[in-house]
Design a protein around this motif. Structure first.
Motif, mmCIF file in Angstrom:
data_model
loop_
_atom_site.group_PDB
_atom_site.id
_atom_site.type_symbol
_atom_site.label_atom_id
_atom_site.label_comp_id
_atom_site.label_asym_id
_atom_site.label_seq_id
_atom_site.Cartn_x
_atom_site.Cartn_y
_atom_site.Cartn_z
ATOM 1 N N GLY A 141 -22.429 12.142 -9.623
ATOM 2 C CA GLY A 141 -21.607 11.532 -10.469
ATOM 3 C C GLY A 141 -20.189 11.416 -10.124
ATOM 4 N N LEU A 142 -19.751 12.488 -8.836
ATOM 5 C CA LEU A 142 -18.532 12.280 -8.520
ATOM 6 C C LEU A 142 -17.961 11.237 -7.845
ATOM 7 C CD1 LEU A 142 -18.563 15.890 -6.811
ATOM 8 C CD2 LEU A 142 -17.440 15.465 -8.931
ATOM 9 N N ARG A 143 -19.119 10.213 -7.432
ATOM 10 C CA ARG A 143 -18.594 9.056 -6.972
ATOM 11 C C ARG A 143 -17.726 8.102 -7.781
ATOM 12 N NH1 ARG A 143 -18.275 8.967 -1.422
ATOM 13 N NH2 ARG A 143 -20.252 9.879 -0.304
ATOM 14 N N ALA A 144 -18.095 8.187 -9.173
ATOM 15 C CA ALA A 144 -17.352 7.580 -10.205
ATOM 16 C C ALA A 144 -16.052 7.545 -10.104
ATOM 17 C CB ALA A 144 -18.031 7.564 -11.447
ATOM 18 N N PHE A 145 -15.452 8.931 -9.739
ATOM 19 C CA PHE A 145 -14.240 9.034 -9.499
ATOM 20 C C PHE A 145 -13.548 8.773 -8.249
ATOM 21 C CE2 PHE A 145 -15.847 12.434 -13.003
ATOM 22 C CZ PHE A 145 -15.251 11.703 -14.043
ATOM 23 N N VAL A 158 -8.367 12.573 -4.890
ATOM 24 C CA VAL A 158 -8.439 12.278 -6.414
ATOM 25 C C VAL A 158 -8.598 13.572 -6.985
ATOM 26 C CG1 VAL A 158 -9.500 11.119 -8.303
ATOM 27 C CG2 VAL A 158 -9.397 10.120 -6.087
ATOM 28 N N PRO A 159 -7.542 14.061 -7.941
ATOM 29 C CA PRO A 159 -7.594 15.218 -8.892
ATOM 30 C C PRO A 159 -8.923 15.549 -9.593
ATOM 31 C CG PRO A 159 -5.431 14.080 -9.035
ATOM 32 C CD PRO A 159 -6.563 13.103 -8.585
ATOM 33 N N LYS A 160 -9.324 14.484 -10.029
ATOM 34 C CA LYS A 160 -10.598 14.718 -10.873
ATOM 35 C C LYS A 160 -11.651 15.222 -9.990
ATOM 36 C CE LYS A 160 -10.141 11.990 -15.267
ATOM 37 N NZ LYS A 160 -11.070 11.132 -15.873
ATOM 38 N N ASP A 189 -18.483 25.724 -6.741
ATOM 39 C CA ASP A 189 -17.146 26.310 -6.547
ATOM 40 C C ASP A 189 -16.208 24.955 -6.363
ATOM 41 O OD1 ASP A 189 -15.022 27.714 -5.599
ATOM 42 O OD2 ASP A 189 -15.911 28.109 -3.503
ATOM 43 N N ASN A 190 -15.432 24.941 -7.314
ATOM 44 C CA ASN A 190 -14.265 23.901 -7.303
ATOM 45 C C ASN A 190 -13.322 24.346 -8.121
ATOM 46 O OD1 ASN A 190 -15.332 23.703 -10.144
ATOM 47 N ND2 ASN A 190 -15.270 21.469 -9.692
ATOM 48 N N ASP A 191 -12.278 23.749 -8.572
ATOM 49 C CA ASP A 191 -11.127 23.929 -9.523
ATOM 50 C C ASP A 191 -11.241 23.939 -10.967
ATOM 51 O OD1 ASP A 191 -10.904 21.204 -9.536
ATOM 52 O OD2 ASP A 191 -8.843 21.079 -8.770
ATOM 53 N N ASN A 234 -17.194 18.328 -22.571
ATOM 54 C CA ASN A 234 -17.848 17.106 -22.652
ATOM 55 C C ASN A 234 -16.941 15.940 -22.100
ATOM 56 O OD1 ASN A 234 -20.431 17.695 -24.121
ATOM 57 N ND2 ASN A 234 -19.103 18.363 -25.822
ATOM 58 N N GLY A 235 -15.886 16.468 -21.469
ATOM 59 C CA GLY A 235 -15.198 15.673 -20.520
ATOM 60 C C GLY A 235 -15.657 15.445 -19.150
ATOM 61 N N ASP A 236 -14.939 15.692 -18.231
ATOM 62 C CA ASP A 236 -15.424 15.544 -16.796
ATOM 63 C C ASP A 236 -16.631 16.186 -16.563
ATOM 64 O OD1 ASP A 236 -13.055 14.007 -16.566
ATOM 65 O OD2 ASP A 236 -12.183 15.656 -15.071
ATOM 66 N N PRO A 237 -17.093 17.605 -16.881
ATOM 67 C CA PRO A 237 -18.284 18.025 -16.450
ATOM 68 C C PRO A 237 -19.511 17.117 -17.063
ATOM 69 C CG PRO A 237 -16.545 19.986 -16.864
ATOM 70 C CD PRO A 237 -16.119 18.381 -17.240
ATOM 71 N N SER A 238 -19.118 16.931 -18.298
ATOM 72 C CA SER A 238 -20.334 15.939 -18.911
ATOM 73 C C SER A 238 -20.488 14.735 -18.151
ATOM 74 C CB SER A 238 -20.226 15.811 -20.597
ATOM 75 O OG SER A 238 -20.935 15.110 -20.963
ATOM 76 N N ALA A 239 -19.470 14.231 -17.886
ATOM 77 C CA ALA A 239 -19.381 12.706 -17.297
ATOM 78 C C ALA A 239 -20.224 12.667 -15.829
ATOM 79 C CB ALA A 239 -18.093 12.248 -17.117
ATOM 80 N N VAL A 240 -19.823 13.710 -15.145
ATOM 81 C CA VAL A 240 -20.790 14.155 -13.591
ATOM 82 C C VAL A 240 -21.911 14.167 -13.877
ATOM 83 C CG1 VAL A 240 -20.705 15.614 -11.778
ATOM 84 C CG2 VAL A 240 -18.331 15.122 -12.785
#
Length: 384
Positions: A59-63, A88-90, A112-114, A159-165
């Protein structure tokens, strides 16, 4: 002065309330999503138990469609790792490492990420659906916030970025797997082997899809090759190969090949060398070049060396291949080959089925073996 004091008291009250709220917020975050996949459990497990396919479905490809990935560790299972970089920051920079896997059941990965928090993990589980012909893939994301109150407040946005990924990964995984051959290869022993090129004499042929018709076409092709063996003094050096060109709805197009002991031979006073094919730009099938008077030493459209009549010569495939030794009826060979293709898809191996990339099998049956007890070595050329 009094107003300043009142403001300070108000700020202190707000801070105290924020601390109290933070203390009662969860110190752990969890989200969970599920998708139904019309594929066998083994296919799903093999796809997620390594990262060769990860760049296609994450799902990271969407960003960031341009994110760069690097594989590390073993190809699959515990220790397998993928790292990525992105401007891309996201997405940022990060990595996933498989820490636990249970065949056809579940895979756990550490992240392991920010993103905020510690002990960040993904867990993917595979369960049969009530329909019996599909499976559910459930992906969960877990993170610890501990006593870091800012992280606890940040967890309100899980439920923002983690959920979207997670949701994007599952949707892309299901869509990608819908294009794989829908066959269960869990009972077939498939391995990756290194093949050394060998010189062969071969005849391209075609027959209706029946065992008897294919056997007749094979026998006729073999007779032509054996006649050339006598003329050239070459000696058969291994089991006969059946090289698949197309398994059509009605007809089977294939080549019969016999490996020989030398890469050079003499025919009618002329010397020839067997080497790898060099296909012509207009090659469009494996049949003989109709209407063109080819003679010994010429090359046909596929770059095969013309030897005599319909007999060609080539140095056959060198490189990696999927391999299975199969015992049973030849009628099941198409399924064995299809399982190879499905295995290649789930493991992220490339295959072409053209030129030297065509699949083949070798009949290594004992003399007099019954039709349902024949033994074949089945190969599909691949690249990593």
């Amino acid at each position: 002065m009094m107003r300043i004091f009142e403001m300070l008291v108000a700020l202190l009250i707000v801070f105290a309330l924020a601390v109290l709220v933070g203390l009662v917020l969860p110190d752990h975050g969890h989200i969970e999503r599920r998708v139904e996949v019309p594929s066998p459990a083994r296919q799903v497990y093999d796809t997620i138990n390594g990262f060769r396919r990860f760049p296609q479905y994450t799902g990271l490809r969407a960003f960031d469609p341009a994110m760069q990935t690097t594989l590390g560790g073993p190809e699959a299972g515990v220790g397998s790792k993928i790292s990525w970089t992105s401007s891309v920051p996201k997405v940022g920079d990060g990595s996933l490492t498989i820490t636990k896997s249970t065949q056809d059941s579940d895979v756990t990965m550490t992240l392991d990420n920010d993103w905020i928090g510690t002990n960040k993990t993904y867990n993917l589980t595979i369960t049969p659906s009530p329909k019996g012909r599909t499976v559910y893939v459930t992906e969960s994301y877990d993170v610890d916030y501990g006593w870091n109150l800012l992280w606890r407040f940040g967890g309100l946005y899980i439920n923002g970025d983690p959920s979207a990924v997670v949701q994007g990964s599952l949707a892309s995984l299901a869509a990608m797997m819908a294009g794989f051959p829908n066959t269960d290869y869990s009972n077939q022993d498939i391995s990756v082997v290194e093949i050394t090129a060998k010189p062969v004499l071969l005849v391209n042929t075609r027959a209706p899809r029946s065992l008897d018709e294919v056997a007749d076409a094979t026998a006729q092709a073999k007779e032509k090759i054996e006649a050339v063996l006598k003329k050239t003094g070459l000696t058969q050096s291994g089991p006969m190969l059946t090289i698949t060109t197309e398994w059509g709805d009605e007809n089977y197009t294939f080549a019969v090949a016999i490996p020989v002991d030398q890469t050079s031979f003499t025919l009618d006073g002329h010397s020839f060398t067997i080497d790898a094919p060099a296909p012509k730009a207009d090659a469009d099938d494996d049949s003989a070049d109709a209407g063109q008077p080819l003679v010994a030493g010429d090359r046909d459209k596929k770059g095969l060396l013309v030897v005599d009549d319909n007999v060609r010569a080539a140095l056959w495939y060198q490189g990696l291949a999927l391999y299975t030794e199969y015992t049973g009826s030849a009628a099941q060979l198409p399924l064995v080959r299809l399982n190879h293709k499905a295995y290649a898809e789930t493991h992220g191996y490339r295959y072409s089925e053209a030129g030297l990339g065509r699949p083949w099998d070798e009949d290594v049956s004992d003399p007099g073996a019954a039709d349902d007890q024949r033994t074949f070595r089945v190969y599909l050329p691949i690249t990593r």
